[in-house]
Scaffold this motif. Structure first.
Motif, PDB file in Angstrom:
ATOM      1  N   ALA A 220       0.828  -1.209   0.000  1.00 24.66           N
ATOM      2  CA  ALA A 220       0.000   0.000   0.000  1.00 24.66           C
ATOM      3  C   ALA A 220       0.863   1.261   0.000  1.00 24.66           C
ATOM      4  CB  ALA A 220      -0.936  -0.003   1.202  1.00 24.66           C
ATOM      5  N   GLY A 221       1.934   1.258   0.790  1.00 25.37           N
ATOM      6  CA  GLY A 221       2.813   2.423   0.823  1.00 25.37           C
ATOM      7  C   GLY A 221       3.465   2.695  -0.518  1.00 25.37           C
ATOM      8  N   ASP A 222       3.833   1.630  -1.243  1.00 25.28           N
ATOM      9  CA  ASP A 222       4.437   1.786  -2.565  1.00 25.28           C
ATOM     10  C   ASP A 222       3.441   2.413  -3.533  1.00 25.28           C
ATOM     11  OD1 ASP A 222       6.639   0.332  -1.510  1.00 25.28           O
ATOM     12  OD2 ASP A 222       5.638  -1.545  -2.007  1.00 25.28           O
ATOM     13  N   CYS A 223       2.188   1.962  -3.454  1.00 19.18           N
ATOM     14  CA  CYS A 223       1.142   2.504  -4.311  1.00 19.18           C
ATOM     15  C   CYS A 223       0.857   3.962  -3.965  1.00 19.18           C
ATOM     16  CB  CYS A 223      -0.118   1.658  -4.170  1.00 19.18           C
ATOM     17  SG  CYS A 223      -1.485   2.163  -5.235  1.00 19.18           S
ATOM     18  N   VAL A 224       0.779   4.262  -2.676  1.00 19.65           N
ATOM     19  CA  VAL A 224       0.504   5.634  -2.231  1.00 19.65           C
ATOM     20  C   VAL A 224       1.588   6.589  -2.720  1.00 19.65           C
ATOM     21  CG1 VAL A 224       0.517   7.106  -0.170  1.00 19.65           C
ATOM     22  CG2 VAL A 224      -0.964   5.093  -0.263  1.00 19.65           C
ATOM     23  N   SER A 225       2.843   6.201  -2.597  1.00 22.39           N
ATOM     24  CA  SER A 225       3.940   7.067  -3.038  1.00 22.39           C
ATOM     25  C   SER A 225       3.831   7.376  -4.520  1.00 22.39           C
ATOM     26  CB  SER A 225       5.288   6.402  -2.738  1.00 22.39           C
ATOM     27  OG  SER A 225       5.454   6.208  -1.351  1.00 22.39           O
ATOM     28  N   ALA A 226       3.491   6.360  -5.317  1.00 15.65           N
ATOM     29  CA  ALA A 226       3.366   6.556  -6.762  1.00 15.65           C
ATOM     30  C   ALA A 226       2.188   7.461  -7.094  1.00 15.65           C
ATOM     31  CB  ALA A 226       3.222   5.200  -7.448  1.00 15.65           C
ATOM     32  N   LEU A 227       1.050   7.209  -6.453  1.00 15.41           N
ATOM     33  CA  LEU A 227      -0.139   8.035  -6.700  1.00 15.41           C
ATOM     34  C   LEU A 227       0.125   9.497  -6.358  1.00 15.41           C
ATOM     35  CD1 LEU A 227      -2.829   5.657  -5.166  1.00 15.41           C
ATOM     36  CD2 LEU A 227      -2.732   6.344  -7.575  1.00 15.41           C
ATOM     37  N   PHE A 228       0.720   9.715  -5.188  1.00 16.66           N
ATOM     38  CA  PHE A 228       0.957  11.092  -4.745  1.00 16.66           C
ATOM     39  C   PHE A 228       1.929  11.805  -5.676  1.00 16.66           C
ATOM     40  CE2 PHE A 228       3.335  14.235  -2.233  1.00 16.66           C
ATOM     41  CZ  PHE A 228       2.292  15.045  -1.813  1.00 16.66           C
ATOM     42  N   LEU A 229       3.009  11.142  -6.042  1.00 15.90           N
ATOM     43  CA  LEU A 229       3.994  11.773  -6.912  1.00 15.90           C
ATOM     44  C   LEU A 229       3.381  12.110  -8.262  1.00 15.90           C
ATOM     45  CD1 LEU A 229       6.867  12.683  -7.586  1.00 15.90           C
ATOM     46  CD2 LEU A 229       7.409  10.294  -8.153  1.00 15.90           C
ATOM     47  N   ALA A 230       2.619  11.184  -8.832  1.00 16.26           N
ATOM     48  CA  ALA A 230       2.012  11.427 -10.138  1.00 16.26           C
ATOM     49  C   ALA A 230       1.063  12.616 -10.099  1.00 16.26           C
ATOM     50  CB  ALA A 230       1.279  10.178 -10.615  1.00 16.26           C
ATOM     51  N   LYS A 231       0.223  12.689  -9.068  1.00 15.40           N
ATOM     52  CA  LYS A 231      -0.741  13.790  -8.981  1.00 15.40           C
ATOM     53  C   LYS A 231      -0.047  15.111  -8.633  1.00 15.40           C
ATOM     54  CE  LYS A 231      -4.448  13.598  -9.677  1.00 15.40           C
ATOM     55  NZ  LYS A 231      -5.201  13.642 -10.963  1.00 15.40           N
ATOM     56  N   LEU A 232       1.007  15.066  -7.844  1.00 14.45           N
ATOM     57  CA  LEU A 232       1.748  16.295  -7.546  1.00 14.45           C
ATOM     58  C   LEU A 232       2.402  16.847  -8.806  1.00 14.45           C
ATOM     59  CD1 LEU A 232       2.701  18.302  -5.374  1.00 14.45           C
ATOM     60  CD2 LEU A 232       4.701  16.834  -5.039  1.00 14.45           C
ATOM     61  N   LEU A 233       2.988  15.962  -9.606  1.00 13.38           N
ATOM     62  CA  LEU A 233       3.595  16.404 -10.859  1.00 13.38           C
ATOM     63  C   LEU A 233       2.534  16.963 -11.806  1.00 13.38           C
ATOM     64  CD1 LEU A 233       6.155  13.530 -11.531  1.00 13.38           C
ATOM     65  CD2 LEU A 233       6.706  15.895 -10.960  1.00 13.38           C
ATOM     66  N   GLU A 234       1.354  16.362 -11.788  1.00 11.86           N
ATOM     67  CA  GLU A 234       0.289  16.804 -12.691  1.00 11.86           C
ATOM     68  C   GLU A 234      -0.291  18.147 -12.279  1.00 11.86           C
ATOM     69  OE1 GLU A 234      -4.375  15.700 -13.468  1.00 11.86           O
ATOM     70  OE2 GLU A 234      -3.013  14.029 -13.026  1.00 11.86           O
ATOM     71  N   THR A 235      -0.534  18.318 -10.969  1.00 11.81           N
ATOM     72  CA  THR A 235      -1.288  19.488 -10.503  1.00 11.81           C
ATOM     73  C   THR A 235      -0.431  20.573  -9.880  1.00 11.81           C
ATOM     74  OG1 THR A 235      -1.652  18.581  -8.281  1.00 11.81           O
ATOM     75  CG2 THR A 235      -3.231  17.950  -9.996  1.00 11.81           C
ATOM     76  N   GLY A 236       0.726  20.210  -9.325  1.00 14.18           N
ATOM     77  CA  GLY A 236       1.524  21.167  -8.573  1.00 14.18           C
ATOM     78  C   GLY A 236       0.903  21.557  -7.247  1.00 14.18           C
ATOM     79  N   ASP A 237      -0.153  20.858  -6.843  1.00 13.93           N
ATOM     80  CA  ASP A 237      -0.911  21.166  -5.632  1.00 13.93           C
ATOM     81  C   ASP A 237      -0.805  19.971  -4.683  1.00 13.93           C
ATOM     82  OD1 ASP A 237      -2.960  21.475  -3.688  1.00 13.93           O
ATOM     83  OD2 ASP A 237      -4.200  22.644  -5.057  1.00 13.93           O
ATOM     84  N   ALA A 238      -0.013  20.113  -3.616  1.00 20.46           N
ATOM     85  CA  ALA A 238       0.243  18.986  -2.721  1.00 20.46           C
ATOM     86  C   ALA A 238      -1.023  18.534  -2.005  1.00 20.46           C
ATOM     87  CB  ALA A 238       1.327  19.354  -1.713  1.00 20.46           C
ATOM     88  N   ALA A 239      -1.858  19.483  -1.571  1.00 20.77           N
ATOM     89  CA  ALA A 239      -3.087  19.113  -0.861  1.00 20.77           C
ATOM     90  C   ALA A 239      -4.055  18.378  -1.786  1.00 20.77           C
ATOM     91  CB  ALA A 239      -3.749  20.353  -0.271  1.00 20.77           C
ATOM     92  N   ALA A 240      -4.175  18.834  -3.025  1.00 19.43           N
ATOM     93  CA  ALA A 240      -5.037  18.151  -3.986  1.00 19.43           C
ATOM     94  C   ALA A 240      -4.505  16.749  -4.280  1.00 19.43           C
ATOM     95  CB  ALA A 240      -5.141  18.956  -5.277  1.00 19.43           C
ATOM     96  N   ALA A 241      -3.182  16.626  -4.380  1.00 16.57           N
ATOM     97  CA  ALA A 241      -2.576  15.312  -4.599  1.00 16.57           C
ATOM     98  C   ALA A 241      -2.860  14.388  -3.428  1.00 16.57           C
ATOM     99  CB  ALA A 241      -1.075  15.459  -4.820  1.00 16.57           C
ATOM    100  N   LEU A 242      -2.838  14.924  -2.213  1.00 20.18           N
ATOM    101  CA  LEU A 242      -3.160  14.129  -1.024  1.00 20.18           C
ATOM    102  C   LEU A 242      -4.592  13.616  -1.084  1.00 20.18           C
ATOM    103  CD1 LEU A 242      -2.613  13.080   1.875  1.00 20.18           C
ATOM    104  CD2 LEU A 242      -3.344  15.348   2.689  1.00 20.18           C
ATOM    105  N   GLY A 243      -5.543  14.495  -1.405  1.00 22.21           N
ATOM    106  CA  GLY A 243      -6.941  14.091  -1.474  1.00 22.21           C
ATOM    107  C   GLY A 243      -7.172  12.998  -2.499  1.00 22.21           C
ATOM    108  N   HIS A 244      -6.562  13.133  -3.666  1.00 16.64           N
ATOM    109  CA  HIS A 244      -6.719  12.111  -4.700  1.00 16.64           C
ATOM    110  C   HIS A 244      -6.098  10.792  -4.247  1.00 16.64           C
ATOM    111  CE1 HIS A 244      -7.214  10.691  -8.907  1.00 16.64           C
ATOM    112  NE2 HIS A 244      -6.229   9.889  -8.530  1.00 16.64           N
ATOM    113  N   THR A 245      -4.916  10.888  -3.650  1.00 11.01           N
ATOM    114  CA  THR A 245      -4.213   9.678  -3.216  1.00 11.01           C
ATOM    115  C   THR A 245      -5.028   8.913  -2.186  1.00 11.01           C
ATOM    116  OG1 THR A 245      -2.057  10.684  -3.660  1.00 11.01           O
ATOM    117  CG2 THR A 245      -2.104   8.841  -2.112  1.00 11.01           C
ATOM    118  N   ALA A 246      -5.553   9.616  -1.183  1.00  7.22           N
ATOM    119  CA  ALA A 246      -6.347   8.952  -0.147  1.00  7.22           C
ATOM    120  C   ALA A 246      -7.592   8.310  -0.737  1.00  7.22           C
ATOM    121  CB  ALA A 246      -6.727   9.961   0.931  1.00  7.22           C
ATOM    122  N   SER A 247      -8.241   8.992  -1.666  1.00 11.89           N
ATOM    123  CA  SER A 247      -9.457   8.471  -2.274  1.00 11.89           C
ATOM    124  C   SER A 247      -9.162   7.239  -3.123  1.00 11.89           C
ATOM    125  CB  SER A 247     -10.120   9.555  -3.130  1.00 11.89           C
ATOM    126  OG  SER A 247     -10.385  10.715  -2.359  1.00 11.89           O
ATOM    127  N   ALA A 248      -8.061   7.282  -3.880  1.00 15.05           N
ATOM    128  CA  ALA A 248      -7.724   6.164  -4.756  1.00 15.05           C
ATOM    129  C   ALA A 248      -7.291   4.931  -3.964  1.00 15.05           C
ATOM    130  CB  ALA A 248      -6.619   6.585  -5.726  1.00 15.05           C
TER     131      ALA A 248
END
Length: 286
Positions: A220-248
């Protein structure tokens, strides 16, 4: 399209390491260059496995070939996780340096995989020291679990205040972003599991229902790290990346629970990696 060089373990059966990171990265539209540090039959949580820990020379040789194709100049980030050999540390940090030289602004996201609450350390001697003393100070983003954050900072966590203090102490080591991938604190609502994000701009907590998963799935931690990094690179918004990561990841957990199996159901939940049906919104706490 973002390109991520991910240096992690590989298993033939199940989803941990690169097997938990590459598919989410690709479903989120990233090009993943996967370099494997081990090749095992399955993750070690089963107690029995076969396979090989690759030597630092082997991993370095593969990375030289990747560099020879000019790929480093296209990498937006390097993601690292489990390391089977402490000698691999020099190879990883040398690669991060080369990528940063070839690609201005490239990020280093370090998942300091060392242990967990209840299990203690499960890596070889020397690896925890490497993470604390060398990898974490070199990283832009770290994604420790609670056990790993306590080790990195020497600060026990009991409540939100001590969790924030530990996260700030981790940022003081060098990273700009600290994502605590699993937070359990005395003053949290009952029946939830949380993630904590700490940056210079603020701190956020997001809570999701704790699902009955026994034993808890690995990876799960490996998946979370990948999800967060991908969304952070896409959006530049760390909080938004967190919300997406937790939901996914909640969607993945829910699919895993429904299937009644031990391995993360990434394929079954693949559409929700991109567009989770149930959304969880982070709350700003600092």
């Amino acid at each position: 399209m973002k390109t991520i060089l991910t240096i992690q373990s590989h298993v033939a059966f199940g989803h941990v390491g690169n097997r938990a990171a590459v598919f989410p990265l690709e479903r989120l539209g990233c090009e993943a260059i996967a370099v494997n540090t081990v090749q095992f039959s399955n993750h070690t949580g089963y107690g029995q496995w076969t396979g090989t820990v690759f030597t630092p020379d082997h991993v370095a040789e593969v990375l030289r070939g990747v560099e020879g194709r000019g790929a480093f100049s296209h990498c937006d980030a390097v993601l690292t996780g489990y390391m089977g050999d402490p000698g691999l540390g020099d190879v990883v940090l040398s690669t991060v340096s080369k990528v940063r030289q070839a690609r201005h602004g490239a990020l280093y996201a370090c998942d300091p995989v060392m242990g967990d609450v209840g299990r203690g350390f499960f890596v070889r001697p020397g690896i925890p020291d490497f993470f604390r003393d060398r990898a974490v100070p070199a990283a832009d983003i770290i994604t420790p679990n609670q056990f790993e954050l306590e080790y990195l900072t020497g600060r026990p966590i009991a409540d939100l205040a001590t969790a924030l203090e530990a996260a700030a102490a981790a940022r003081a080591l060098g990273p700009k972003v600290v994502l605590v991938t699993s937070l359990v604190r005395d003053d949290a609502p009952s029946g939830v599991i949380e993630m904590l994000l700490d940056t210079a701009e603020g701190s956020w907590v997001v809570a999701t229902p704790r699902l009955p998963l026994e034993p808890p799935p690995n990876g799960a931690g490996d998946c979370v790290s990948a999800l967060f990094l991908a969304k952070l690179l896409e959006t530049g918004d760390a909080a938004a990346a967190l919300g997406h990561t937790a939901s996914a990841i909640y969607a993945v957990f829910d699919a895993t629970r429904a299937a009644g199996v031990r391995e993360l159901q990434l394929i079954a939940a693949q559409d929700e990696l991109v567009a989770p049906k149930r959304r969880f919104t982070p709350a700003k706490v600092r």
